[in-house]
Design a protein around this motif. Sequence first.
Motif, PDB file in Angstrom:
ATOM      1  N   LYS A 653      25.140  80.129  28.161  1.00  0.00           N
ATOM      2  CA  LYS A 653      25.007  79.304  27.076  1.00  0.00           C
ATOM      3  C   LYS A 653      23.825  79.725  25.989  1.00  0.00           C
ATOM      4  O   LYS A 653      23.744  79.057  24.957  1.00  0.00           O
ATOM      5  N   GLN A 654      22.999  80.685  26.444  1.00  0.00           N
ATOM      6  CA  GLN A 654      21.956  80.995  25.495  1.00  0.00           C
ATOM      7  C   GLN A 654      22.317  82.189  24.565  1.00  0.00           C
ATOM      8  O   GLN A 654      21.394  82.747  23.839  1.00  0.00           O
ATOM      9  N   ALA A 685      30.893  77.907  27.921  1.00  0.00           N
ATOM     10  CA  ALA A 685      29.838  77.714  27.192  1.00  0.00           C
ATOM     11  C   ALA A 685      30.338  77.686  25.690  1.00  0.00           C
ATOM     12  O   ALA A 685      29.546  77.619  24.867  1.00  0.00           O
ATOM     13  N   ASN A 686      31.521  78.032  25.509  1.00  0.00           N
ATOM     14  CA  ASN A 686      32.088  78.365  24.140  1.00  0.00           C
ATOM     15  C   ASN A 686      31.361  79.301  23.208  1.00  0.00           C
ATOM     16  O   ASN A 686      31.231  78.961  22.073  1.00  0.00           O
ATOM     17  N   LYS A 687      31.145  80.312  24.027  1.00  0.00           N
ATOM     18  CA  LYS A 687      30.489  81.677  23.361  1.00  0.00           C
ATOM     19  C   LYS A 687      31.401  82.687  23.060  1.00  0.00           C
ATOM     20  O   LYS A 687      32.422  82.989  23.922  1.00  0.00           O
TER      21      LYS A 687
END
Length: 722
Positions: A653-654, A685-687
């Motif tokens: 998520k980062q 994480a929708n990255k």
Amino acid sequence: MKYKLYPFVFFLMSLVVAAQQNITVESIYRGRFRTQDMDELQALKKSNQYTVLNYNGSALTTQINLYDFATLQKKATIIDTKDHIGMPMIDSYVFDSNEKMLLLACNSSQVYRHSFTADYYLYDLSNKQITKLFDFQIQEPTFSPDGKKIAFARDNNLFVYDIASKNTIQITKDGVKNAVINGICDWVYEEEFAFVRAFDWSKDSKKIAYIRFDESQVPEVSMPVYGESLYPQMLTFKYPKAGEKNSEVSLHIFDINSQQTQKVNLSNYSDFYIARMQWTNDANVLSAQVLNRHQDNLDLLFIDGTTAGAKVVLNEKDKAYIDVTDNLTFLKDNSFIWTSEKDGFNHIYYYDKNGKLKNQVTKGNWEITSFYGLDEKTNTLFYQSTENGSINRAIYKIGLKGNNKVALSNGTGTYEATFSTDFSYFIQTFSSASQPTTYTLNETKSGKELKVIENNTALSSSLKSFNLPQKEFFVLKTEKGNELNAWILKPKDFDANKKYSVFMTQYSGPGSQQVANTWNTIDDYWYMMLAQQGYIVVCVDGRGTGFKGAAFKKVTQLQLGKYEVEDQIDAAKTIGNYTYVDKNRIGIFGWSYGGFMASNCILKGNDIFKMAIAVAPVTNWRFYDSVYTERYMHTPQENAGGYDDNSPINFAKQLKGKYLLIHGSADDNVHLQNTMQMMSALIQANKQFESQIYPDCNHGIYGGMTRIQLFNKITNFIHENL
């Protein structure tokens, strides 16, 4: 003083620029910059001679040539495959102890990183007769010391072939794929203890000791092999992950005459490794190195070849872990040489035959990096070390009592040596970041160079037209005060008034070294290509890397990825403050452990790194093998926080910057599972990220056009995102 440049000067300068050749990915990975080397160099033990394997690529033939150490004159061609109809090319070779016969490996077929099967030919030097041993491939054939027999492995069992009678006896019969292996290491031993042959002949040729691996309870890994068939095939093998069941190992001694086997009594140990085993110079004494599962306690055992009883002759303990080496060397009286980090740096120790310390031979804040041997006539040891700086290697000799030390190399760079059997001469291999590999003949008394064998002048000459940037070595000091070895490559037209993008490369694994004063690897030319294209390339060896003492190396214990990542982030911050660096355009790259690091850096250093490329990365230490991971982390059951706090998969998520994930689908080492689960975490994480999977490629990702396609892809990603 300023000079006025006239038009003809500009014209000459433009010609120089036009003449400069640019490196391309294709030229790198098609071998354009390969050095001339001495392949399969072996020093003979019965004479002051050496042999080299020579390839004739156009004729597809090979020669083993014999040379004299003192004169470098070619004495003979031992064998030329063109003289034997139907003879394949030779991949490797080994002499018997009398150097009257040769075992020739041909048509080698890779199993894992080090292991292979091959067709083997027996060549008799006296009558020039060559015999193909079997109509099937075997593993690790090994002459008995008397040269009368050959022990080998096939289908997880051990056999002995009698050369005179051509009869074969079978030592073991319980070998079964993915269940029991006799005399050959299982996957994790081969990969992490770095040996394949787990059997050895006694000095009198009467016994064979071997390790038996019962891997029936070890969990399996299966991976599809796609090939070109209608349905993929499944490759299944045993792979113990961190905290999971290992092979149960046992040690056995087979008597050739009675054909009886005894099991060595190791009942005092549980959940242990037999990291090394070899017969001593006493034909009835076998040595074995037994490690506990944490690898912080090592016992050197001497085992009676008649009773199979074992006793501890040396014990080592370490607060972190013990690195196993191949430096154990027995003298004629069975006293022995041993290397250890117990005083904080790797040094040579001398013990009597009962394991009593006689003396510490070498001392100082530097490391022994290779032990070459002992001349028992003069009680002189020969070794390679970092006494000339941790990024360099030098050759020395020293008395067994630690006296009369003499440097046999006298420059700065990386020196290696192959000594003649009487230690009167050695072939010196030298290279540095500015000097391609050079082979010379040197005399051992003073180290004096006698003759150049190969200096790669043709390569040096051809490289001049590329006007390559030169590595600049320096010590990078972070804001926290950590001093780290580093190198930097700048464009040849570097302008300190400009702002450059920085591409960082690293590996960073425990005990490794990327910042070394040695000649270019293949990948170094890719870094130079990037410098030609206007990037600054930097490599930093952070804490946890090797050759600067045990404290520097072992600081990462129980938390792999914490200090190493911190050091790469801190190094990037320091570099970002250079006046000629655009601190908003810093990227990082790594493969395997380096891919683990690059992934962590783009996540935990998301305000520092603009992009990252991770090839075959570990993304969760719970997915990696037991021997390696637990050496530094203990088990997940014991150290859950150490695993979870430093695994990239937990920080998806980062992600802010651009991220490229690359993996081979048939990677038996770092499994594709690492990248697949990293992708899942990023997706959830929708990255956004980019990825590339290479079908049926292992950890090295090569074959055909693969490397060229791979590095073109990586290069394009850098251009687009840095």
